[in-house]
Motif scaffolding. Structure first.
Motif, PDB file in Angstrom:
ATOM      1  N   PRO A 119       0.808  -1.212   0.000  1.00 19.34           N
ATOM      2  CA  PRO A 119       0.000   0.000   0.000  1.00 19.34           C
ATOM      3  C   PRO A 119       0.847   1.271   0.000  1.00 19.34           C
ATOM      4  N   ALA A 120       2.040   1.190   0.533  1.00 20.52           N
ATOM      5  CA  ALA A 120       2.908   2.365   0.593  1.00 20.52           C
ATOM      6  C   ALA A 120       4.294   1.965   0.094  1.00 20.52           C
ATOM      7  N   ASP A 121       4.837   2.782  -0.756  1.00 17.73           N
ATOM      8  CA  ASP A 121       6.160   2.485  -1.293  1.00 17.73           C
ATOM      9  C   ASP A 121       7.207   3.090  -0.354  1.00 17.73           C
ATOM     10  N   THR A 122       7.626   2.280   0.604  1.00 20.56           N
ATOM     11  CA  THR A 122       8.632   2.734   1.557  1.00 20.56           C
ATOM     12  C   THR A 122       9.835   1.804   1.472  1.00 20.56           C
ATOM     13  N   ALA A 123      10.944   2.272   1.976  1.00 24.65           N
ATOM     14  CA  ALA A 123      12.154   1.435   1.982  1.00 24.65           C
ATOM     15  C   ALA A 123      11.925   0.183   2.825  1.00 24.65           C
ATOM     16  N   GLU A 124      11.187   0.311   3.895  1.00 22.78           N
ATOM     17  CA  GLU A 124      10.921  -0.842   4.754  1.00 22.78           C
ATOM     18  C   GLU A 124      10.082  -1.898   4.029  1.00 22.78           C
ATOM     19  N   ALA A 125       9.019  -1.456   3.350  1.00 27.87           N
ATOM     20  CA  ALA A 125       8.174  -2.390   2.595  1.00 27.87           C
ATOM     21  C   ALA A 125       8.982  -3.047   1.477  1.00 27.87           C
ATOM     22  N   ARG A 126       9.815  -2.267   0.791  1.00 26.89           N
ATOM     23  CA  ARG A 126      10.644  -2.828  -0.299  1.00 26.89           C
ATOM     24  C   ARG A 126      11.623  -3.863   0.237  1.00 26.89           C
ATOM     25  N   THR A 127      12.109  -3.692   1.454  1.00 29.80           N
ATOM     26  CA  THR A 127      13.023  -4.670   2.047  1.00 29.80           C
ATOM     27  C   THR A 127      12.312  -6.005   2.270  1.00 29.80           C
ATOM     28  N   VAL A 128      11.100  -5.960   2.813  1.00 32.39           N
ATOM     29  CA  VAL A 128      10.337  -7.196   3.044  1.00 32.39           C
ATOM     30  C   VAL A 128      10.026  -7.868   1.709  1.00 32.39           C
ATOM     31  N   ILE A 129       9.624  -7.084   0.724  1.00 27.14           N
ATOM     32  CA  ILE A 129       9.319  -7.647  -0.596  1.00 27.14           C
ATOM     33  C   ILE A 129      10.572  -8.253  -1.230  1.00 27.14           C
TER      34      ILE A 129
END
Length: 162
Positions: free
Chosen positions: A63-73
């Motif tokens: 839902p949000a393009d953040t560095a944290e979300a990109r790390t999990v992905i």
């Protein structure tokens, strides 16, 4: 003049076709024989019943393009590519629970692919829902959070929901 030559050639060609006697020095058009036609058919041959596993591409929803979300992905992308060394370096080493890299990688032996949905990001905490499709076709579902620090997973709290 050119039109007259064409007309003469056409008349001569028509005459030749009508009487069947070739005229020397005048080109006679010859029709090529038709190309043979072929067809193929595919006939299904029944096979013995068996379980066939078909791998589907993983889906990632954030839902949000953040560095944290990109790390999990990126972590789950590495797992889906069977690149356990990259997954390990993205924080798998911190959340593996001991046993070393070989045990960590072996833990995915029955996982065909993972679909991770990022449901929220609050600071360094990434909330997810994870569907882990197994090689036998069953699915295990988890939900929980990952803590991301410095571009790697620093911790996790995941609970199996199904």
């Amino acid at each position: 003049m050119k039109a007259a030559r064409i007309l003469v050639a056409a008349v001569v060609s028509a005459s030749v076709a009508a009487c069947g006697t070739p005229v020397v020095g005048v080109p006679v058009p010859v029709a090529a024989p038709p190309a043979p036609t072929t067809s193929t058919a595919v006939i299904a041959v029944p096979a013995a019943p068996q379980t066939v596993y078909v791998q589907q591409p993983p889906a990632y929803v954030a839902p949000a393009d953040t560095a944290e979300a990109r790390t999990v992905i990126a972590y789950y992308d590495a797992i889906n590519r069977r690149d356990f060394a990259t997954a390990w370096s993205l924080g798998g080493s911190r959340i593996a629970g001991g046993g070393g890299f070989a045990k960590y990688a072996d833990g995915f032996a029955t996982t065909a692919w993972d679909t991770v949905t990022v449901t929220g990001v609050r600071g360094s905490t990434v909330s997810v829902v994870l569907s882990a499709v197994q090689t036998d076709g069953s699915t295990r579902t988890f939900s929980g959070t990952y803590t991301v620090s410095g571009g790697i997973l620093a911790g996790s709290h995941m609970t199996r929901t199904k």
